[in-house]
Scaffold this motif. Structure first.
Motif, PDB file in Angstrom:
ATOM      1  N   ALA A 105       0.822  -1.217   0.000  1.00 14.61           N
ATOM      2  CA  ALA A 105       0.000   0.000   0.000  1.00 14.61           C
ATOM      3  C   ALA A 105       0.850   1.259   0.000  1.00 14.61           C
ATOM      4  N   PHE A 106       2.061   1.180   0.530  1.00 19.38           N
ATOM      5  CA  PHE A 106       2.948   2.346   0.557  1.00 19.38           C
ATOM      6  C   PHE A 106       3.188   2.891  -0.849  1.00 19.38           C
ATOM      7  N   GLN A 107       3.117   2.020  -1.851  1.00 13.31           N
ATOM      8  CA  GLN A 107       3.399   2.454  -3.221  1.00 13.31           C
ATOM      9  C   GLN A 107       2.300   3.310  -3.820  1.00 13.31           C
ATOM     10  N   ASN A 108       1.158   3.425  -3.132  1.00 10.24           N
ATOM     11  CA  ASN A 108       0.103   4.323  -3.587  1.00 10.24           C
ATOM     12  C   ASN A 108       0.383   5.783  -3.238  1.00 10.24           C
ATOM     13  N   LEU A 109       1.454   6.041  -2.486  1.00 10.45           N
ATOM     14  CA  LEU A 109       1.866   7.412  -2.176  1.00 10.45           C
ATOM     15  C   LEU A 109       2.745   7.884  -3.344  1.00 10.45           C
ATOM     16  N   LEU A 110       2.197   8.716  -4.200  1.00 11.30           N
ATOM     17  CA  LEU A 110       2.811   8.954  -5.503  1.00 11.30           C
ATOM     18  C   LEU A 110       3.752  10.146  -5.561  1.00 11.30           C
ATOM     19  N   THR A 111       3.574  11.122  -4.698  1.00  8.24           N
ATOM     20  CA  THR A 111       4.409  12.322  -4.753  1.00  8.24           C
ATOM     21  C   THR A 111       5.238  12.448  -3.488  1.00  8.24           C
ATOM     22  N   ARG A 131       6.926   1.354  16.506  1.00  2.00           N
ATOM     23  CA  ARG A 131       7.505   0.911  15.235  1.00  2.00           C
ATOM     24  C   ARG A 131       6.493   0.977  14.093  1.00  2.00           C
ATOM     25  N   PHE A 132       7.022   1.220  12.910  1.00  7.10           N
ATOM     26  CA  PHE A 132       6.252   1.249  11.665  1.00  7.10           C
ATOM     27  C   PHE A 132       6.827   0.174  10.755  1.00  7.10           C
ATOM     28  N   ALA A 133       6.001  -0.817  10.389  1.00 10.40           N
ATOM     29  CA  ALA A 133       6.430  -1.926   9.542  1.00 10.40           C
ATOM     30  C   ALA A 133       5.671  -1.866   8.217  1.00 10.40           C
ATOM     31  N   PHE A 134       6.403  -1.920   7.108  1.00  8.00           N
ATOM     32  CA  PHE A 134       5.772  -1.830   5.787  1.00  8.00           C
ATOM     33  C   PHE A 134       6.730  -2.379   4.747  1.00  8.00           C
ATOM     34  N   GLU A 135       6.218  -2.527   3.521  1.00  8.67           N
ATOM     35  CA  GLU A 135       7.084  -2.976   2.432  1.00  8.67           C
ATOM     36  C   GLU A 135       6.757  -2.229   1.151  1.00  8.67           C
ATOM     37  N   THR A 136       7.735  -2.171   0.267  1.00  4.34           N
ATOM     38  CA  THR A 136       7.561  -1.610  -1.069  1.00  4.34           C
ATOM     39  C   THR A 136       8.403  -2.451  -2.025  1.00  4.34           C
ATOM     40  N   ARG A 137       7.933  -2.625  -3.230  1.00  5.80           N
ATOM     41  CA  ARG A 137       8.684  -3.443  -4.199  1.00  5.80           C
ATOM     42  C   ARG A 137       9.966  -2.721  -4.601  1.00  5.80           C
ATOM     43  N   HIS A 138      11.061  -3.461  -4.651  1.00  6.68           N
ATOM     44  CA  HIS A 138      12.342  -2.876  -5.064  1.00  6.68           C
ATOM     45  C   HIS A 138      12.297  -2.596  -6.569  1.00  6.68           C
ATOM     46  N   PRO A 139      12.589  -1.364  -6.997  1.00  5.34           N
ATOM     47  CA  PRO A 139      12.499  -1.058  -8.433  1.00  5.34           C
ATOM     48  C   PRO A 139      13.440  -1.879  -9.293  1.00  5.34           C
ATOM     49  N   GLN A 140      14.549  -2.338  -8.726  1.00  6.83           N
ATOM     50  CA  GLN A 140      15.511  -3.078  -9.545  1.00  6.83           C
ATOM     51  C   GLN A 140      14.933  -4.397 -10.068  1.00  6.83           C
ATOM     52  N   ALA A 141      13.902  -4.925  -9.404  1.00  7.12           N
ATOM     53  CA  ALA A 141      13.312  -6.192  -9.830  1.00  7.12           C
ATOM     54  C   ALA A 141      12.338  -6.018 -10.993  1.00  7.12           C
ATOM     55  N   ARG A 142      11.901  -4.770 -11.253  1.00  7.35           N
ATOM     56  CA  ARG A 142      11.029  -4.456 -12.381  1.00  7.35           C
ATOM     57  C   ARG A 142       9.807  -5.393 -12.413  1.00  7.35           C
ATOM     58  N   ALA A 143       9.129  -5.469 -11.268  1.00  8.91           N
ATOM     59  CA  ALA A 143       7.994  -6.392 -11.123  1.00  8.91           C
ATOM     60  C   ALA A 143       6.927  -6.162 -12.174  1.00  8.91           C
ATOM     61  N   ARG A 202       4.253   3.856  -7.053  1.00  8.95           N
ATOM     62  CA  ARG A 202       5.579   4.469  -7.065  1.00  8.95           C
ATOM     63  C   ARG A 202       6.616   3.472  -6.561  1.00  8.95           C
ATOM     64  N   PHE A 203       7.729   3.386  -7.271  1.00  6.36           N
ATOM     65  CA  PHE A 203       8.811   2.477  -6.934  1.00  6.36           C
ATOM     66  C   PHE A 203      10.010   3.294  -6.444  1.00  6.36           C
ATOM     67  N   LEU A 204      10.148   3.429  -5.139  1.00  3.67           N
ATOM     68  CA  LEU A 204      11.270   4.164  -4.555  1.00  3.67           C
ATOM     69  C   LEU A 204      12.444   3.221  -4.312  1.00  3.67           C
ATOM     70  N   ASP A 205      13.653   3.702  -4.548  1.00  4.37           N
ATOM     71  CA  ASP A 205      14.815   2.891  -4.208  1.00  4.37           C
ATOM     72  C   ASP A 205      15.163   3.067  -2.732  1.00  4.37           C
ATOM     73  N   VAL A 206      16.117   2.293  -2.255  1.00  8.56           N
ATOM     74  CA  VAL A 206      16.427   2.266  -0.830  1.00  8.56           C
ATOM     75  C   VAL A 206      16.883   3.639  -0.329  1.00  8.56           C
ATOM     76  N   GLU A 238      12.098  -6.982  -2.835  1.00  7.34           N
ATOM     77  CA  GLU A 238      11.343  -6.190  -1.868  1.00  7.34           C
ATOM     78  C   GLU A 238      12.277  -5.287  -1.070  1.00  7.34           C
ATOM     79  N   ILE A 239      11.703  -4.241  -0.500  1.00  6.42           N
ATOM     80  CA  ILE A 239      12.356  -3.454   0.550  1.00  6.42           C
ATOM     81  C   ILE A 239      11.385  -3.485   1.732  1.00  6.42           C
TER      82      ILE A 239
END
Length: 246
Positions: A105-111, A131-143, A202-206, A238-239
């Motif tokens: 869901a974090f990837q829905n934050l676009l700006t 603590r805040f726990a979440f995940e976002t797809r790593h852009p390098q994997a080009r899912a 949105r695909f943010l890098d680390v 993933e990140i």
């Protein structure tokens, strides 16, 4: 032909919460069960918190989501608090032990503004040390390159509660910088389209992700490249982040 309520029910069919069988859900579930109070940001139909309650969580559980139809489905369970709103609208000062944001869901934050406002609000909901726990797809994997009807792994066939057979798949409309715009199509087995959903991710890098977290006042406690808690590497898909309110 295919209502918002149908869409919420389909989401549950496509994403059953199964911490006994799915590695991503097995990662989050012990965190939730071990926290006295939990805010699930982007809770959708509420499956995570509903299951936590069913399995004996006795503390405060709050789900936050802007999708009214999803929340209508979540509210079938009344022993969890359900709040309509975006991440940026999360209420400050609630002193949660844990905030989660699952299902990418974090990837829905676009700006940058969306990310900053959302992280600031989530930070404000946590107690000191929370603590805040979440995940976002790593852009390098080009899912997104696998999100196509020509990929059999991306085509899902389900039967809904009324016995209706459905097919669901994705198509990519555009890739612009770190934003990928996609369509999800719901159809009958003969191909008759019932509904099309548009979404941008949105695909943010680390480095950029961690910069936003630090700017918001978080300390990065742990970061993983897969659900087995392996470190982020050049092949990670993933990140997965656990950040602590400093």
């Amino acid at each position: 032909m295919f209502s918002d309520a149908d869409a919420a029910a389909l989401y549950d069919l496509l994403n059953p919460w199964d911490p006994d069988g799915r590695s991503d859900e097995r990662f989050y579930f012990p965190l939730v069960m071990g926290a006295e109070s939990v805010l699930d940001v982007g809770c959708g139909t509420g499956a995570l918190l509903q299951l936590a309650r069913e399995r004996g969580h006795r503390g405060r559980l709050v789900g936050l989501d802007p999708d009214r139809a999803a929340l209508d489905r979540a509210r079938r369970r009344g022993d969890v608090q359900w709040v309509e709103g975006t991440a940026a609208e999360a209420k400050s000062g609630d002193d949660f032990d844990l905030a989660t944001m699952t299902g990418h869901a974090f990837q829905n934050l676009l700006t940058d503004l969306d990310v900053r406002a959302s992280l600031a609000a989530i930070h404000g909901t946590l107690r000191n040390g929370g603590r805040f726990a979440f995940e976002t797809r790593h852009p390098q994997a080009r899912a997104w390159e696998g999100w196509t009807a020509s990929n059999p792994d991306d085509v899902v066939e389900v039967v809904d509660a009324t016995g209706r057979e459905l097919r669901y798949w994705h198509d990519v409309d555009a890739v612009a910088g770190d934003i990928v715009t996609i369509r999800g199509t719901v159809a009958e087995p003969d191909g008759r389209v019932l509904r099309v959903f548009g979404e941008s991710l949105r695909f943010l890098d680390v480095a950029k992700l961690n910069g936003f977290l630090v700017e918001a006042g978080f300390e990065i406690e742990d970061q993983y490249g897969d659900w087995n808690r392996e470190p982020v590497t050049a092949s990670s898909r993933e990140i997965i982040t656990i950040a602590r309110r400093g």
